[in-house]
Motif scaffolding. Structure first.
Motif, mmCIF file in Angstrom:
data_model
loop_
_atom_site.group_PDB
_atom_site.id
_atom_site.type_symbol
_atom_site.label_atom_id
_atom_site.label_comp_id
_atom_site.label_asym_id
_atom_site.label_seq_id
_atom_site.Cartn_x
_atom_site.Cartn_y
_atom_site.Cartn_z
ATOM 1 N N VAL A 22 -15.385 -20.381 -1.309
ATOM 2 C CA VAL A 22 -16.712 -19.831 -1.264
ATOM 3 C C VAL A 22 -17.714 -21.191 -1.309
ATOM 4 N N GLY A 24 -20.888 -23.161 -2.084
ATOM 5 C CA GLY A 24 -22.439 -22.966 -2.397
ATOM 6 C C GLY A 24 -22.929 -24.330 -2.434
ATOM 7 N N PRO A 25 -24.210 -24.437 -2.925
ATOM 8 C CA PRO A 25 -24.958 -25.776 -2.839
ATOM 9 C C PRO A 25 -24.142 -26.852 -3.500
ATOM 10 N N HIS A 55 -16.845 -17.071 2.007
ATOM 11 C CA HIS A 55 -18.206 -16.835 2.048
ATOM 12 C C HIS A 55 -19.025 -18.067 1.931
ATOM 13 N N THR A 57 -22.819 -18.887 0.253
ATOM 14 C CA THR A 57 -23.752 -18.354 -0.487
ATOM 15 C C THR A 57 -25.051 -18.195 0.192
ATOM 16 N N SER A 59 -27.931 -19.277 -0.802
ATOM 17 C CA SER A 59 -28.608 -20.630 -1.035
ATOM 18 C C SER A 59 -28.100 -21.650 -0.397
ATOM 19 N N ALA A 60 -26.690 -21.835 0.056
ATOM 20 C CA ALA A 60 -26.096 -22.748 0.679
ATOM 21 C C ALA A 60 -26.357 -22.264 2.297
#
Length: 128
Positions: A22, A24-25, A55, A57, A59-60
């Motif tokens: 996953v 993300g930032p 996935h 996110t 924000s990413a």
């Protein structure tokens, strides 16, 4: 296990994400910090293998869409999720295209390098 690997060969930075990750930032920050250690990273074409990324996110996704890279970026993956994720990323301000096969991506990167360079690098977020 690392979240990604980077291979720098034939003038291309090839990023392969760990299957099932996953993104993300925080993962993008680690990638950004790693990439900046390669010479001329901002002018080097990138091949990003999304194979089985679980996935990205929201924000990413925003960070990826806001990012502009001087050289072209090719995204690969043949899973339906890879294609959906690539659809978001190809909206970025970089010259970005999706390919189901790595060989097609490499061919495009070779020809895209010969084209006029993209506008000056702009990072409108903390990601790069």
């Amino acid at each position: 296990m690392d979240d990604f690997t980077i291979d720098h060969a034939a003038g291309v930075l090839e990023v392969t994400w760990r299957p099932g990750i996953v993104i993300g930032p925080a993962e993008l920050d680690v990638l950004a910090n790693t990439i900046t250690h390669f010479p001329h990273w901002h002018r080097t074409p990138m091949l990003v293998r999304l194979d089985l990324v679980r996935h990205i996110t929201p924000s990413a996704r925003q960070l990826l869409v806001a990012y502009r890279h001087l050289a072209p970026i090719a995204l690969t993956g043949n899973d339906p999720v890879d294609r959906v994720l690539a659809a978001f990323i190809t909206q970025s301000r970089s010259r970005t295209r999706y390919f189901p096969r790595t060989a097609e991506a490499r061919t495009w990167l070779s020809s895209a390098r010969q084209e006029e360079p993209a506008p000056e690098l702009v990072a409108s977020s903390s990601w790069l």
